[in-house]
Design a protein around this motif. Structure first.
Motif, PDB file in Angstrom:
ATOM      1  N   THR B 250     -42.358  52.902 114.493  1.00  0.00           N
ATOM      2  CA  THR B 250     -41.234  53.775 114.193  1.00  0.00           C
ATOM      3  C   THR B 250     -40.482  53.253 112.973  1.00  0.00           C
ATOM      4  N   CYS B 251     -40.183  54.154 112.076  1.00  0.00           N
ATOM      5  CA  CYS B 251     -39.201  53.880 110.995  1.00  0.00           C
ATOM      6  C   CYS B 251     -39.661  53.079 109.769  1.00  0.00           C
ATOM      7  N   THR B 252     -40.719  53.076 109.132  1.00  0.00           N
ATOM      8  CA  THR B 252     -42.101  53.281 109.479  1.00  0.00           C
ATOM      9  C   THR B 252     -42.929  52.183 108.837  1.00  0.00           C
ATOM     10  N   PRO B 253     -42.825  50.942 109.305  1.00  0.00           N
ATOM     11  CA  PRO B 253     -43.651  49.904 108.713  1.00  0.00           C
ATOM     12  C   PRO B 253     -45.124  50.066 109.098  1.00  0.00           C
ATOM     13  N   LEU B 254     -45.985  49.664 108.156  1.00  0.00           N
ATOM     14  CA  LEU B 254     -47.426  49.661 108.406  1.00  0.00           C
ATOM     15  C   LEU B 254     -47.843  48.195 108.390  1.00  0.00           C
ATOM     16  N   VAL B 255     -48.489  47.768 109.451  1.00  0.00           N
ATOM     17  CA  VAL B 255     -48.750  46.344 109.631  1.00  0.00           C
ATOM     18  C   VAL B 255     -50.236  46.115 109.862  1.00  0.00           C
ATOM     19  N   GLN B 256     -50.797  45.085 109.222  1.00  0.00           N
ATOM     20  CA  GLN B 256     -52.228  44.815 109.444  1.00  0.00           C
ATOM     21  C   GLN B 256     -52.433  43.563 110.294  1.00  0.00           C
ATOM     22  N   PHE B 257     -53.452  43.647 111.143  1.00  0.00           N
ATOM     23  CA  PHE B 257     -53.855  42.514 111.986  1.00  0.00           C
ATOM     24  C   PHE B 257     -55.366  42.355 111.869  1.00  0.00           C
ATOM     25  N   PRO B 258     -55.886  41.135 111.728  1.00  0.00           N
ATOM     26  CA  PRO B 258     -57.341  40.963 111.775  1.00  0.00           C
ATOM     27  C   PRO B 258     -57.844  41.155 113.204  1.00  0.00           C
ATOM     28  N   ILE B 259     -58.844  42.025 113.374  1.00  0.00           N
ATOM     29  CA  ILE B 259     -59.327  42.322 114.732  1.00  0.00           C
ATOM     30  C   ILE B 259     -59.965  41.088 115.364  1.00  0.00           C
ATOM     31  N   SER B 260     -60.575  40.231 114.532  1.00  0.00           N
ATOM     32  CA  SER B 260     -61.239  39.036 115.088  1.00  0.00           C
ATOM     33  C   SER B 260     -60.242  38.133 115.811  1.00  0.00           C
ATOM     34  N   GLN B 261     -58.979  38.279 115.458  1.00  0.00           N
ATOM     35  CA  GLN B 261     -57.980  37.415 116.108  1.00  0.00           C
ATOM     36  C   GLN B 261     -57.449  37.990 117.419  1.00  0.00           C
ATOM     37  N   LEU B 262     -57.921  39.197 117.765  1.00  0.00           N
ATOM     38  CA  LEU B 262     -57.462  39.804 119.025  1.00  0.00           C
ATOM     39  C   LEU B 262     -58.183  39.158 120.187  1.00  0.00           C
ATOM     40  N   LYS B 263     -57.695  38.035 120.619  1.00  0.00           N
ATOM     41  CA  LYS B 263     -58.337  37.314 121.720  1.00  0.00           C
ATOM     42  C   LYS B 263     -57.336  37.155 122.848  1.00  0.00           C
ATOM     43  N   PRO B 264     -57.866  36.991 124.060  1.00  0.00           N
ATOM     44  CA  PRO B 264     -56.933  36.831 125.174  1.00  0.00           C
ATOM     45  C   PRO B 264     -55.912  35.736 124.896  1.00  0.00           C
ATOM     46  N   GLY B 265     -54.679  36.062 125.083  1.00  0.00           N
ATOM     47  CA  GLY B 265     -53.625  35.073 124.896  1.00  0.00           C
ATOM     48  C   GLY B 265     -53.274  34.797 123.441  1.00  0.00           C
ATOM     49  N   ALA B 266     -53.944  35.503 122.519  1.00  0.00           N
ATOM     50  CA  ALA B 266     -53.700  35.215 121.099  1.00  0.00           C
ATOM     51  C   ALA B 266     -52.287  35.601 120.698  1.00  0.00           C
ATOM     52  N   LYS B 267     -51.761  34.862 119.747  1.00  0.00           N
ATOM     53  CA  LYS B 267     -50.453  35.191 119.190  1.00  0.00           C
ATOM     54  C   LYS B 267     -50.679  35.444 117.710  1.00  0.00           C
ATOM     55  N   ILE B 268     -50.601  36.668 117.348  1.00  0.00           N
ATOM     56  CA  ILE B 268     -51.012  37.022 115.991  1.00  0.00           C
ATOM     57  C   ILE B 268     -49.814  37.427 115.152  1.00  0.00           C
ATOM     58  N   MET B 269     -49.767  36.883 113.957  1.00  0.00           N
ATOM     59  CA  MET B 269     -48.724  37.273 113.023  1.00  0.00           C
ATOM     60  C   MET B 269     -49.239  38.450 112.203  1.00  0.00           C
ATOM     61  N   GLY B 270     -48.607  39.578 112.333  1.00  0.00           N
ATOM     62  CA  GLY B 270     -49.007  40.735 111.546  1.00  0.00           C
ATOM     63  C   GLY B 270     -48.454  40.625 110.137  1.00  0.00           C
ATOM     64  N   LYS B 271     -49.098  41.343 109.222  1.00  0.00           N
ATOM     65  CA  LYS B 271     -48.629  41.349 107.830  1.00  0.00           C
ATOM     66  C   LYS B 271     -48.181  42.771 107.507  1.00  0.00           C
ATOM     67  N   THR B 272     -46.900  42.903 107.184  1.00  0.00           N
ATOM     68  CA  THR B 272     -46.383  44.234 106.861  1.00  0.00           C
ATOM     69  C   THR B 272     -46.744  44.557 105.420  1.00  0.00           C
ATOM     70  N   ILE B 273     -47.527  45.628 105.248  1.00  0.00           N
ATOM     71  CA  ILE B 273     -48.005  45.942 103.898  1.00  0.00           C
ATOM     72  C   ILE B 273     -47.363  47.194 103.331  1.00  0.00           C
ATOM     73  N   ALA B 274     -46.592  47.888 104.132  1.00  0.00           N
ATOM     74  CA  ALA B 274     -45.881  49.058 103.589  1.00  0.00           C
ATOM     75  C   ALA B 274     -44.672  49.377 104.451  1.00  0.00           C
ATOM     76  N   GLU B 275     -43.639  49.829 103.776  1.00  0.00           N
ATOM     77  CA  GLU B 275     -42.496  50.447 104.453  1.00  0.00           C
ATOM     78  C   GLU B 275     -42.497  51.887 103.969  1.00  0.00           C
ATOM     79  N   LEU B 276     -42.693  52.828 104.889  1.00  0.00           N
ATOM     80  CA  LEU B 276     -42.921  54.213 104.471  1.00  0.00           C
ATOM     81  C   LEU B 276     -41.692  55.096 104.651  1.00  0.00           C
ATOM     82  N   GLY B 277     -40.560  54.480 104.999  1.00  0.00           N
ATOM     83  CA  GLY B 277     -39.331  55.274 105.025  1.00  0.00           C
ATOM     84  C   GLY B 277     -38.719  55.407 106.394  1.00  0.00           C
ATOM     85  N   ASN B 278     -37.401  55.550 106.377  1.00  0.00           N
ATOM     86  CA  ASN B 278     -36.610  55.644 107.601  1.00  0.00           C
ATOM     87  C   ASN B 278     -36.679  57.014 108.257  1.00  0.00           C
ATOM     88  N   ARG B 279     -35.952  57.104 109.343  1.00  0.00           N
ATOM     89  CA  ARG B 279     -35.770  58.384 110.053  1.00  0.00           C
ATOM     90  C   ARG B 279     -37.113  59.062 110.315  1.00  0.00           C
TER      91      ARG B 279
END
Lengths: 401, 370
Positions: B250-279
């Motif tokens: 919502t509100c509208t960040p676009l964030v990337q995550f590497p799928i290989s890091q999606l592991k049980p219990g993983a704590k992943i830092m996303g990278k915000t690559i765009a802010e597409l606008g409020n409201r």
């Protein structure tokens, strides 16, 4: 009048309304063969009737009688597809020309159509009987019969029972409201019926997290309304141009429009307004060490009372506490909240025995700002993950004498 | 010689059939056959071999349904005007009693599938509707189908309400989006009591989901306030050689995550690559390629349909400080694509949308990708 008495009366009223509706329906259905007969007199040999389904009398089926035995046996043998059956008999909801889904069967001397879904009150249904292919002796002209269930009572009866937090002051970083309704509500585009207004009556723009799925409980009598996390004022970072939903020192009203419909389709009885004042943000996690216990005496059914000294989340407060004996046996009982969710009251189903007990609390308990036990809402993001996955608990021992 | 050649060709053909059926069987081998009883049908996503994933929020589960819809139709378009009215007619009710919860396109047959709610109250009945490329509507019969179910890891245990009263536990977890990526079903969700949004990865075929195979993660690159927002919609996207998940909030960040890091219990830092606008809140997002360039197409609640360029995505700057409105990847708003409620990829050149019209009718149609 106490809430539970009110609730019982509402239930009773609901039951009796349903009974009246059912009796009306039965009466209407019992009258119907005659009504249909007058509509189908051109084809004296064939008649369409709308009758209660003998296997489920809450449902209505369509029956066409008057076919010759030869025709019926012929239809039975042909193993027709649904599309082929619809060429013979099709049932429509409203003005559409797309036939309703259902199953066809031959019973004794009649053809029956069983709608896949129950018929709805207020909709005009049409059954159209068409010419039978290759059956010259039974060739009826298309014959139509209509049917409508009695419309439901349109008097509004549903109302907003309560909005939590029930307190008239909330912290600037309030996380959510729970809206409780007296009867199940209707889903879809609900956010247009919920307004947050400032003291001038002006609507705050998009203050809530709008979730298409809508956060209802199973009965659809409780809606969770999160303040958009992007609109909660933070201590460190400045907010974007749109500004926070709530600001300390100001007063607001949460307004629930009367236009919101309940599950029956009736609007609410009245508009509902909850007015409140916003105070400083709460960034202090709840600390059980500061809670005040009022202990009951052994041999009584007196409640165990805990004063949190601040309001807690209404839903979680009823779910995350468990009382155990020293031997880890769980004590059954009921929970109520008092003093605007500041006081937790547990009444056991059986009298307390003297001895040692533990109150076990899941640390996912939240105060009004979403601070968990041992963790404020908006600090390091990863600190809380393991906690959430493992839902650790805090244990508070107490003695009953 | 000719005879040998035809024998050889026949053998190759039979072998290829066997291999393809073995591959298909890999996905359905663990499924059971019988009556599938859904309590609700929310977000949908297609997997391999005509397998449809259905989020059943009321049962806190994801269902994998072998639709058997595994043949290409060759049709290159879809158009049904008043889809909500037509579905209502089939189900014997009025259009205002129909909610179209989600749309998915079978990538093999290109038939559209709708998750529909018949009714809007607690007794609403979930229905799956297939919109065939010839425009005909069918309601999926679920009496005898092959399916498997993944029950989402339990909600935190009830305390006072107790197991006997579990039915009355008002806690529910809503599912905001669903996708099949690289052998896993990705599920974004949000609970209605404690505030914790989650993204889970469940391997498919479903195994022992309860045994801690769930992943919880938060993204944190964008200041603090997004960290607990729920993912609204997401899409898989390859950056360099690595599969990523692009998630819109919502509100509208676009964030990337590497799928290989999606592991049980993983704590992943996303990278915000765009802010597409409020409201604004994103509704659906698809990925497509045109003239050798890849784009994201995102339907939104209040900013129309955005065509987002991804040319610089590999080198995109991580947005770590608040921005007044927009930053990062840029977009253009596609004119004419108004009132889009649902957006899905149809094929390499077309999208499918469901649009609201003024009279309340909803039109489902293919539209050339911009």
């Amino acid at each position: 009048m106490p809430d539970d008495v009110k609730e019982q009366r509402i239930k009773e009223a609901g039951n009796s309304r349903f009974l009246i509706w059912l009796i009306t329906l039965c009466f209407f259905v019992s009258l119907f063969p005659q009504l249909v007969h007058s509509q189908t007199e051109k084809n004296t040999s064939l008649a369409i009737r709308w009758i209660p389904n003998p296997e489920d009398d809450r449902k209505v089926l369509v029956e066409v009688s008057g076919f010759s035995g030869v025709t019926l046996r012929h239809l039975e043998r042909k193993m027709l597809s649904p599309a082929q059956w619809q060429q013979i008999l099709a049932v429509y909801a409203g003005e559409t020309n797309l036939a309703m889904l259902g199953t066809y069967r031959i019973v004794k001397d009649a053809l029956q159509f069983l709608p896949q879904f129950p018929l709805e009150p207020g909709i005009q249904y049409r059954a159209v009987l068409r010419t039978l292919p290759g059956q010259a002796q039974d060739k009826p002209a298309p014959t139509t019969s209509s049917f409508q269930l009695p419309t439901r009572n349109t008097t509004p009866t549903t109302f907003v029972r309560q909005i939590y937090p029930s307190s008239d002051t909330v912290p600037e970083n309030l996380l959510k409201f729970y809206l409780h309704f007296s009867a199940p509500m209707r889903r879809g585009n609900i956010y247009e019926f919920i307004h947050l207004r400032d003291s001038d009556g002006k609507n705050i723009e998009l203050p809530f997290l709008e979730i298409d799925e809508e956060l209802w409980d199973t009965n659809m009598t409780r809606l969770t309304l999160f303040i958009d996390p992007g609109r909660i004022k933070r201590g460190v970072l400045p907010l974007e141009e749109i500004g926070p939903s709530l600001e300390a020192g100001k007063s607001y009203s949460l307004v629930i429009s009367r236009e919101w419909k309940d599950s029956v389709g009736n609007p609410l009885k009245t508009e509902f307004q909850k007015s409140f004042r916003v105070v400083e943000a709460d960034r202090t996690p709840p600390d059980p060490a500061h809670w005040q216990f009022t202990l009951p005496s052994g041999g009584t059914l007196a409640p165990l009372r805990i004063n949190f000294t601040e309001p807690m989340d209404h839903a979680l407060s009823q779910r995350v506490f468990t009382v155990f004996t020293e031997a880890r046996q769980r004590i059954e009982g009921t929970v109520t909240l008092e003093s605007q969710e500041r006081v937790w009251v547990f009444t056991p189903t059986q009298a307390w025995r003297s001895g040692k007990y533990d109150l076990v609390i899941q640390t996912t308990l939240e105060d009004l700002a979403g601070n968990n036990i041992g963790k404020p809402f908006d600090v390091d993001i990863f600190e809380g993950i393991d906690r959430y996955l493992r839902t650790p608990t805090v244990r508070l021992p107490f003695d009953i004498r | 010689m000719k005879r040998y050649l035809s024998l050889l060709l026949a053998t190759v053909f039979v072998c290829s059939l066997l291999v393809s059926s073995a591959v298909a069987a890999k996905w359905t081998a663990d499924m059971k056959e019988g009556k599938l009883e859904l309590k609700s049908a929310g977000p949908l996503a297609f997997g391999p071999d005509g397998i449809l994933f259905i989020a059943d929020t009321k049962s806190a589960s994801i269902v994998a349904l072998a639709t058997g819809d595994t043949k290409a139709t060759g049709n290159a378009s879809l158009k049904v005007e008043g889809i909500n009215q037509k579905v209502a007619a089939l189900l014997g009710t009025s259009a205002d009693q129909i909610l179209i919860e989600d749309l998915a396109i079978n990538p093999i047959s290109h038939h559209a599938y709708l998750a529909v709610s018949r009714g809007r109250g607690p007794d609403a009945v979930p229905v799956l509707v297939r919109v065939k490329t010839d425009g005909k509507l069918e309601v999926l019969a679920l009496d005898k189908v092959k399916y498997s179910v993944a029950t989402l890891p339990d909600a935190p245990a009830d305390a006072m309400t107790g197991p006997a009263n579990r039915q009355s536990n008002p806690r529910r977890e809503s599912i905001t989006d669903l996708a099949f990526v690289d052998g896993r079903v990705l599920i974004a969700g949000l609970a209605n009591e404690e505030f914790a949004s989650a993204l889970r990865a469940v391997p498919f075929p479903f195994q022992n989901v309860e045994n801690g195979t769930s992943v919880e993660m938060y993204h944190g690159a964008h200041g603090r306030f997004e960290t607990r927002s729920p993912v609204r919609t997401f899409a898989a996207f390859k950056i360099g050689k690595e599969d990523h998940l692009l998630a819109a909030y919502t509100c509208t960040p676009l964030v990337q995550f590497p799928i290989s890091q999606l592991k049980p219990g993983a704590k992943i830092m996303g990278k915000t690559i765009a802010e597409l606008g409020n409201r604004n809140r994103p509704l659906d997002m698809i990925v497509y390629e045109r003239d050798g360039k890849r784009y994201l197409l995102m339907a939104n609640s209040s900013r129309g349909v955005m065509k987002i360029t991804t040319e610089n995505i590999a080198n995109a700057e991580s947005i770590t400080a608040p921005v007044p409105d927009k930053k990062g990847l840029t977009y253009e708003t596609i004119e004419g694509w108004t009132n889009v409620d649902q957006l899905e990829r149809f094929d390499a050149k077309n999208a499918v949308v469901i649009r609201r019209t003024e009279g309340g009718a909803m039109n489902l149609e293919t539209v050339p990708l911009p």
